[in-house]
Design a protein around this motif. Sequence first.
Motif, PDB file in Angstrom:
ATOM      1  N   PRO A  21      -2.032 -11.850  -1.673  1.00  0.00           N
ATOM      2  CA  PRO A  21      -0.957 -12.640  -2.304  1.00  0.00           C
ATOM      3  C   PRO A  21       0.002 -13.235  -1.260  1.00  0.00           C
ATOM      4  N   TRP A  22       0.381 -14.473  -1.501  1.00  0.00           N
ATOM      5  CA  TRP A  22       1.297 -15.196  -0.614  1.00  0.00           C
ATOM      6  C   TRP A  22       2.689 -14.566  -0.689  1.00  0.00           C
ATOM      7  N   VAL A  23       3.341 -14.402   0.469  1.00  0.00           N
ATOM      8  CA  VAL A  23       4.702 -13.866   0.526  1.00  0.00           C
ATOM      9  C   VAL A  23       5.684 -14.958   0.948  1.00  0.00           C
ATOM     10  N   ASP A  24       5.443 -15.575   2.104  1.00  0.00           N
ATOM     11  CA  ASP A  24       6.326 -16.640   2.563  1.00  0.00           C
ATOM     12  C   ASP A  24       5.684 -17.428   3.687  1.00  0.00           C
ATOM     13  N   GLU A  25       6.384 -18.504   4.076  1.00  0.00           N
ATOM     14  CA  GLU A  25       5.900 -19.389   5.124  1.00  0.00           C
ATOM     15  C   GLU A  25       7.105 -19.976   5.845  1.00  0.00           C
ATOM     16  N   HIS A  26       7.006 -20.048   7.167  1.00  0.00           N
ATOM     17  CA  HIS A  26       8.078 -20.613   7.997  1.00  0.00           C
ATOM     18  C   HIS A  26       7.431 -21.479   9.063  1.00  0.00           C
ATOM     19  N   ALA A 123       3.911 -20.155  10.284  1.00  0.00           N
ATOM     20  CA  ALA A 123       3.622 -18.731  10.125  1.00  0.00           C
ATOM     21  C   ALA A 123       3.603 -18.432   8.637  1.00  0.00           C
ATOM     22  N   GLU A 124       2.469 -17.960   8.167  1.00  0.00           N
ATOM     23  CA  GLU A 124       2.313 -17.638   6.749  1.00  0.00           C
ATOM     24  C   GLU A 124       2.043 -16.148   6.607  1.00  0.00           C
ATOM     25  N   THR A 125       2.795 -15.508   5.742  1.00  0.00           N
ATOM     26  CA  THR A 125       2.607 -14.087   5.481  1.00  0.00           C
ATOM     27  C   THR A 125       1.986 -13.899   4.106  1.00  0.00           C
ATOM     28  N   ARG A 126       0.993 -13.032   4.053  1.00  0.00           N
ATOM     29  CA  ARG A 126       0.354 -12.627   2.799  1.00  0.00           C
ATOM     30  C   ARG A 126       0.303 -11.120   2.807  1.00  0.00           C
ATOM     31  N   ALA A 127       0.545 -10.499   1.666  1.00  0.00           N
ATOM     32  CA  ALA A 127       0.534  -9.036   1.614  1.00  0.00           C
ATOM     33  C   ALA A 127       0.456  -8.541   0.186  1.00  0.00           C
ATOM     34  N   VAL A 128      -0.009  -7.320   0.067  1.00  0.00           N
ATOM     35  CA  VAL A 128       0.024  -6.599  -1.190  1.00  0.00           C
ATOM     36  C   VAL A 128       0.733  -5.276  -0.899  1.00  0.00           C
ATOM     37  N   PHE A 129       1.569  -4.844  -1.841  1.00  0.00           N
ATOM     38  CA  PHE A 129       2.375  -3.632  -1.704  1.00  0.00           C
ATOM     39  C   PHE A 129       2.098  -2.735  -2.909  1.00  0.00           C
ATOM     40  N   PRO A 130       1.016  -1.964  -2.861  1.00  0.00           N
ATOM     41  CA  PRO A 130       0.621  -1.206  -4.060  1.00  0.00           C
ATOM     42  C   PRO A 130       1.506   0.013  -4.337  1.00  0.00           C
ATOM     43  N   GLY A 131       1.652   0.290  -5.603  1.00  0.00           N
ATOM     44  CA  GLY A 131       2.334   1.501  -6.039  1.00  0.00           C
ATOM     45  C   GLY A 131       3.837   1.471  -5.862  1.00  0.00           C
ATOM     46  N   LYS A 133       5.697   3.347  -3.830  1.00  0.00           N
ATOM     47  CA  LYS A 133       6.079   3.344  -2.412  1.00  0.00           C
ATOM     48  C   LYS A 133       5.914   1.956  -1.807  1.00  0.00           C
ATOM     49  N   GLY A 134       4.872   1.244  -2.218  1.00  0.00           N
ATOM     50  CA  GLY A 134       4.668  -0.117  -1.747  1.00  0.00           C
ATOM     51  C   GLY A 134       5.790  -1.039  -2.194  1.00  0.00           C
ATOM     52  N   ARG A 135       6.208  -0.906  -3.458  1.00  0.00           N
ATOM     53  CA  ARG A 135       7.315  -1.738  -3.956  1.00  0.00           C
ATOM     54  C   ARG A 135       8.607  -1.420  -3.213  1.00  0.00           C
ATOM     55  N   ALA A 136       8.836  -0.146  -2.914  1.00  0.00           N
ATOM     56  CA  ALA A 136      10.034   0.241  -2.164  1.00  0.00           C
ATOM     57  C   ALA A 136       9.983  -0.332  -0.745  1.00  0.00           C
ATOM     58  N   TYR A 137       8.817  -0.283  -0.137  1.00  0.00           N
ATOM     59  CA  TYR A 137       8.659  -0.830   1.215  1.00  0.00           C
ATOM     60  C   TYR A 137       8.884  -2.345   1.203  1.00  0.00           C
ATOM     61  N   ARG A 138       8.343  -3.020   0.198  1.00  0.00           N
ATOM     62  CA  ARG A 138       8.558  -4.472   0.082  1.00  0.00           C
ATOM     63  C   ARG A 138      10.050  -4.779  -0.033  1.00  0.00           C
ATOM     64  N   ALA A 139      10.756  -4.007  -0.847  1.00  0.00           N
ATOM     65  CA  ALA A 139      12.201  -4.226  -0.991  1.00  0.00           C
ATOM     66  C   ALA A 139      12.908  -4.044   0.343  1.00  0.00           C
ATOM     67  N   LEU A 140      12.478  -3.061   1.116  1.00  0.00           N
ATOM     68  CA  LEU A 140      13.103  -2.798   2.415  1.00  0.00           C
ATOM     69  C   LEU A 140      12.819  -3.910   3.418  1.00  0.00           C
ATOM     70  N   VAL A 141      11.569  -4.332   3.507  1.00  0.00           N
ATOM     71  CA  VAL A 141      11.173  -5.286   4.546  1.00  0.00           C
ATOM     72  C   VAL A 141      11.373  -6.739   4.117  1.00  0.00           C
ATOM     73  N   ILE A 142      10.943  -7.078   2.922  1.00  0.00           N
ATOM     74  CA  ILE A 142      11.032  -8.463   2.451  1.00  0.00           C
ATOM     75  C   ILE A 142      12.379  -8.709   1.773  1.00  0.00           C
TER      76      ILE A 142
END
Length: 172
Positions: A21-26, A123-131, A133-142
């Motif tokens: 899944p697409w996250v962002d692009e700069h 620079a294009e970022t794509r990622a999946v954050f399962p579960g 813990k993944g959602r918490a990590y996404r909130a922290l980093v993204i």
Amino acid sequence: MTAVGPGTGEGPDDGDPTELPWVDEHAEEIAAPASAVWPVLLRTVERMTAGGAAPRYARAVGCADTEAGGPRPLEVGSTVPGFHVAALTPERLLVMAGSHHFSDYALSFRLEPLGAVRTRVIAETRAVFPGLKGRAYRALVIGTRMHVLVVKRVLRGVRRRVESASAGPEGS
């Protein structure tokens, strides 16, 4: 893509990391041709993960790739803490992919020539954050924009190094 790294059963290299899944692009425009930007991009990617903190962080979050290894300059199969080169087309595309306990991810750098003497680096970022813990990590980093700041810093670093090198001794 010209090549995809070997499947390890540990992350996005088992398939096409650009299918995440697409996250962002700069993007950053650089006053130099792709042939001058490419080697600087490769060195900058290596520098962004050099030093003691990157391997420690990679081990702490359970990255599949925790140390620098493989051929230099970077090519398919090379690793830096947190990433491996999943695909590479010289002067056009560098796909860095990785995985850890909280995410499978890819950071792709595309070079687009803008005439003979300018290049756009995307620079294009794509990622999946399962579960959970993944959602918490996404909130922290993204969610905190930490990721955006790091990616933009890498792009500005490439531009600064390329443009100062092409300015010659007077521009240094």
